[in-house]
Design an enzyme around this catalytic site. Structure first.
Site, mmCIF file in Angstrom:
data_model
loop_
_atom_site.group_PDB
_atom_site.id
_atom_site.type_symbol
_atom_site.label_atom_id
_atom_site.label_comp_id
_atom_site.label_asym_id
_atom_site.label_seq_id
_atom_site.Cartn_x
_atom_site.Cartn_y
_atom_site.Cartn_z
ATOM 1 N N LYS A 284 25.051 -5.967 -18.005
ATOM 2 C CA LYS A 284 23.957 -5.001 -18.092
ATOM 3 C C LYS A 284 23.991 -4.126 -16.834
ATOM 4 O O LYS A 284 24.127 -4.642 -15.728
ATOM 5 C CB LYS A 284 22.632 -5.766 -18.186
ATOM 6 C CG LYS A 284 21.545 -4.984 -18.829
ATOM 7 C CD LYS A 284 20.458 -5.875 -19.398
ATOM 8 C CE LYS A 284 19.339 -5.016 -19.926
ATOM 9 N NZ LYS A 284 18.377 -5.753 -20.716
ATOM 10 N N GLU A 364 7.949 -13.951 -31.713
ATOM 11 C CA GLU A 364 6.502 -13.786 -31.760
ATOM 12 C C GLU A 364 5.863 -14.749 -32.749
ATOM 13 O O GLU A 364 4.763 -15.255 -32.518
ATOM 14 C CB GLU A 364 6.143 -12.338 -32.133
ATOM 15 C CG GLU A 364 6.440 -11.303 -31.055
ATOM 16 C CD GLU A 364 7.899 -10.863 -30.979
ATOM 17 O OE1 GLU A 364 8.706 -11.281 -31.844
ATOM 18 O OE2 GLU A 364 8.250 -10.096 -30.060
ATOM 19 N N ARG A 392 4.682 -8.804 -36.110
ATOM 20 C CA ARG A 392 5.647 -9.785 -36.615
ATOM 21 C C ARG A 392 4.982 -11.095 -37.017
ATOM 22 O O ARG A 392 5.486 -11.818 -37.868
ATOM 23 C CB ARG A 392 6.647 -10.125 -35.497
ATOM 24 C CG ARG A 392 7.789 -9.197 -35.338
ATOM 25 C CD ARG A 392 8.979 -9.712 -36.128
ATOM 26 N NE ARG A 392 9.888 -8.627 -36.347
ATOM 27 C CZ ARG A 392 11.001 -8.443 -35.657
ATOM 28 N NH1 ARG A 392 11.354 -9.322 -34.740
ATOM 29 N NH2 ARG A 392 11.755 -7.424 -35.910
HETATM 30 C C1 LIG Z 1 10.278 -8.059 -31.932
HETATM 31 C C2 LIG Z 1 10.480 -7.496 -30.538
HETATM 32 N N1 LIG Z 1 9.967 -8.149 -29.475
HETATM 33 C C3 LIG Z 1 10.145 -7.645 -28.239
HETATM 34 C C4 LIG Z 1 10.831 -6.489 -28.040
HETATM 35 C C5 LIG Z 1 10.950 -5.875 -26.648
HETATM 36 N N2 LIG Z 1 12.354 -5.773 -26.222
HETATM 37 C C6 LIG Z 1 13.029 -4.613 -26.246
HETATM 38 S S1 LIG Z 1 14.592 -4.760 -25.742
HETATM 39 C C7 LIG Z 1 14.381 -6.394 -25.436
HETATM 40 C C8 LIG Z 1 15.516 -7.198 -24.900
HETATM 41 C C9 LIG Z 1 16.651 -7.159 -25.810
HETATM 42 O O1 LIG Z 1 17.677 -7.919 -25.289
HETATM 43 P P1 LIG Z 1 19.119 -7.759 -25.919
HETATM 44 O O2 LIG Z 1 19.021 -7.675 -27.385
HETATM 45 O O3 LIG Z 1 19.960 -8.841 -25.365
HETATM 46 O O4 LIG Z 1 19.603 -6.346 -25.417
HETATM 47 P P2 LIG Z 1 20.003 -5.887 -23.947
HETATM 48 O O5 LIG Z 1 18.861 -5.049 -23.461
HETATM 49 O O6 LIG Z 1 20.229 -7.095 -23.110
HETATM 50 O O7 LIG Z 1 21.227 -5.089 -24.134
HETATM 51 C C10 LIG Z 1 13.093 -6.810 -25.743
HETATM 52 C C11 LIG Z 1 12.567 -8.174 -25.569
HETATM 53 C C12 LIG Z 1 11.344 -5.842 -29.173
HETATM 54 N N3 LIG Z 1 12.017 -4.686 -29.084
HETATM 55 N N4 LIG Z 1 11.164 -6.363 -30.394
#
Ligand SMILES: Cc1ncc(C[n+]2csc(CCOP(=O)(O)OP(=O)(O)O)c2C)c(N)n1
Length: 632
Positions: A284, A364, A392
């Site tokens: 990242k 969630e 959700r």
């Molecule tokens: C249902 C839901 N809960 C929380 C989020 C908030 N959120 C946005 S990006 C993220 C992290 C995603 O991690 P990953 O899929 O590993 O992607 P990265 O940013 O590490 O590339 C979160 C928790 C979301 N988008 N959707």
């Protein structure tokens, strides 16, 4: 290097990536990365995740034929390079601004945005749907889901994987593993991926297999033969991989910043049948040392010149500060977040109470039922979840909390209009989806001190579930109260007297109502202002009183009008037989509100003080309809 020699300048769409050599692709990655850094540090937006997928995006668009082949980005916050390579490079500077590009994938924005998102964990389900449609309609395109290890923890991603293993159809799942959600990723599955990345036995097996594949000429018959050989190799080498047991072929781990390796593995994956999981390991923030070292801080960044200086705390800050204060006095208080430790502020709570804070990953639904269990077990759980993500867990709220009347406290952050994230993140439905549930108590504070009292009230309330919703905003900057008080359930307050009209507002809209009342006063209209405090139960006595005194009630909320606070007031007025009271319900209209600043969105919805005053004035000026006479 002179501008004209930049490869990026020649990329109008994915077709221009097809003939690039390895060296050119590597140069392109460098250019995309530089431009991303320049643009996003200037205008703000998601950052680290995008820097991590530059090479992956280039290789995917070089190998697959988008939009005929379907590439589906989970969440879509990492799709900036994808946008740059699919004809939207010139508009990247407008991202997340009113009228500009969206910060996520949106179908209306480009034919290459195959499936819209914003919430996590949806890509595999959607991709499987595309794959099945292809099969049943006799087409042959490739379908690819790109999902991060954080989003992979979402229940529905695992449900989809389970189904993909059952259907066995051709589907490529790219697991982009950077070890991070917004915070460091957690969970047993995460630990398993870490093990997979580092297990020397498995690496050896994969290397052998990949070497073997490399030397095979790939005709159709060969692919079939390979499938059989792969099965025996899989059985020969240990440890087995969960994905394979679930019916998917597992390839990787592969370095997601090594274009040559990525290209090889994805070319191989393209030839194989059935569901394939390619485990891509990325960093990242790749390419920007500060972002690599601080991936949490650089997950998303603010635009240059965004509010700095002497900044007021946010409602989130006040929430967590108060929760900590209450938790020091009551050891039964525990807090739960679903992958949003930073966003909900609970990261501070976790520091002081590491054993009483639970990040359940992007889950969630589990978070809510987990709270129900803890509450019945004798704890006082606070589920701190954004309004949009709590959607959700609707059934868990109904089935696991409300029906059983369990005292779970819902701390609903980012309620109302949220600004630049746009439609997928608006918190404008919670009042409607919670208000319809028996047993649920719903509060919204007019300012930060009321939030403090409401949290205290919620934690003292043991009769059933109770929710407090608060906005994505800074607070007013009031002196904190000497002591926290419990508010009487279902009681609002009259903040301003007035005889011409009553503005009955909830949450942050109370401040707007007060300002609107000032503007109306300048026009000779005397508006009473009520702070409803409770959406449920309503303060019927107070509403009746102002309705009878003024004969004209305007409700104001930053929730959709349908089924929200205003609907509740209308239901009451009708039940109470107050038919002659004129009513106007102000709130978010029945359409999705696009990305813009929160202020712009409030204005668009007519919820800023000036618009409220104007709308009330116009409405009061309309001739009142003569009540229908009963037909004899
Ligand atoms: C249902 C839901 N809960 C929380 C989020 C908030 N959120 C946005 S990006 C993220 C992290 C995603 O991690 P990953 O899929 O590993 O992607 P990265 O940013 O590490 O590339 C979160 C928790 C979301 N988008 N959707």
């Amino acid at each position: 290097m002179p501008m004209a020699e930049r490869i990026l300048d020649h990329i109008r769409g994915p077709q221009d990536l097809k003939g690039l050599s390895l060296k050119e692709m590597e140069q392109l990655a460098q250019e995309v990365r530089e431009e991303l850094i320049n643009t996003v540090t200037r205008v703000g937006g998601h950052f680290g995740s995008n820097l991590g997928v530059v090479e992956l995006t280039i290789v995917l668009h070089a190998l697959f034929d988008s939009p005929k082949d379907k590439i589906i980005w989970d969440v879509g916050h990492q799709a900036y390079p994808h946008k740059m390579l699919t004809g939207r490079r010139e508009r990247m500077g407008t991202i997340r601004q009113k009228g500009g590009l969206c910060g996520f994938c949106v179908r209306s924005e480009s034919p290459h945005d195959i499936f819209g998102a914003g919430h996590g964990g949806t890509s595999i389900s959607a991709a499987l749907g595309f794959a099945k449609a292809r099969d049943l309609l006799g087409r042959r395109e490739h379908v690819v889901a790109v999902i991060g290890d954080g989003s992979f923890t979402a229940g529905m991603a695992l449900e989809a994987l389970d189904h993909a293993g059952e259907l066995g159809t051709d589907l490529l799942i790219i697991l982009n593993d950077n070890g991070m959600g917004i915070s460091p990723n957690i969970g047993a599955l995460h630990r398993y991926l870490v093990k997979l990345r580092s297990d020397p036995h498995y690496r050896k097996a994969k290397e052998l297999f990949e070497e073997f594949m490399h030397f095979m000429p790939l005709g159709d018959a060969m692919v079939d033969a390979l499938e059989r050989v792969k099965g025996s190799i899989k059985q020969f080498f240990q440890p087995r991989v969960i994905f394979e047991d679930l019916g998917c072929t597992y390839l990787g781990p592969v370095d997601g910043h090594n274009i040559a390796d990525l290209r090889d593995i994805l070319e191989n994956a393209k030839q194989l049948k059935g569901p394939i999981v390619v485990h891509v390991v990325t960093v990242k923030g790749k390419g920007m040392p500060e972002a690599e070292q601080n991936p949490v801080g650089y997950h998303a960044i603010k635009a240059v010149g965004a509010p700095g200086g002497k900044k007021l705390p946010s409602y989130t800050d006040v929430f967590v500060e108060t929760l900590i204060e209450l938790a020091r006095r009551d050891e039964r208080i525990v807090a739960v977040t679903a992958a949003m430790l930073e966003g909900t502020g609970l990261v501070k709570f976790q520091k002081e109470f590491p054993h009483r804070c639970f990040d359940v990953a992007m889950a969630e639904q589990h978070a809510v039922t987990f709270c129900a269990g803890m509450a019945l077990g004798g704890l006082r759980p606070v589920a701190a979840i954004y309004s949009t993500f709590l959607q959700r867990a609707f059934d868990q709220i109904v089935h696991d909390v409300c029906i059983q009347n369990i005292p779970v406290v819902f701390a609903i952050d980012r309620a109302g209009l949220v600004g630049n994230d746009g439609p997928t993140h608006q918190g404008v439905f919670d009042l409607s989806y919670l208000r319809c549930l028996p047993h649920m108590v719903i509060m919204a504070p007019k300012d930060e001190n009321e939030l403090r009292h409401m949290l205290k009230t919620a934690l003292e309330y043991t009769d059933g579930p109770i929710a407090v919703r608060y906005p994505r905003d800074t607070v007013l900057g009031l002196e904190p109260p000497e002591r926290l008080e419990c508010l009487p359930i279902g009681k609002g307050e009259l903040l301003r007297e007035g005889r011409h009209v009553a503005l009955v507002a909830i949450g942050t809209m109370v401040q707007n109502a007060l300002q609107a009342a000032e503007l109306l006063a300048a026009e000779g209209i005397e508006a009473a202002v009520v702070n409803a405090r409770f959406v449920k139960p309503l303060d019927k006595e107070l509403i009746r009183q102002v309705a009878e005194a003024t004969g004209a009630v305007v409700t104001i909320e930053d929730n959709v009008r349908m089924g929200g606070f205003g609907s509740g007031v209308l239901e009451f007025l009708s039940e109470a037989g107050l038919y002659s009271v004129r009513t106007l319900v102000l709130g978010v209209p029945d359409r999705f509100i696009e990305h813009a600043t929160r202020e712009e969105q409030l204005e668009e919805c007519g919820l800023d003080p000036r618009s409220i005053a104007q709308r009330v004035k116009d409405w009061l000026g309309l001739p009142a309809r003569v009540p229908l006479r009963a037909v004899p």
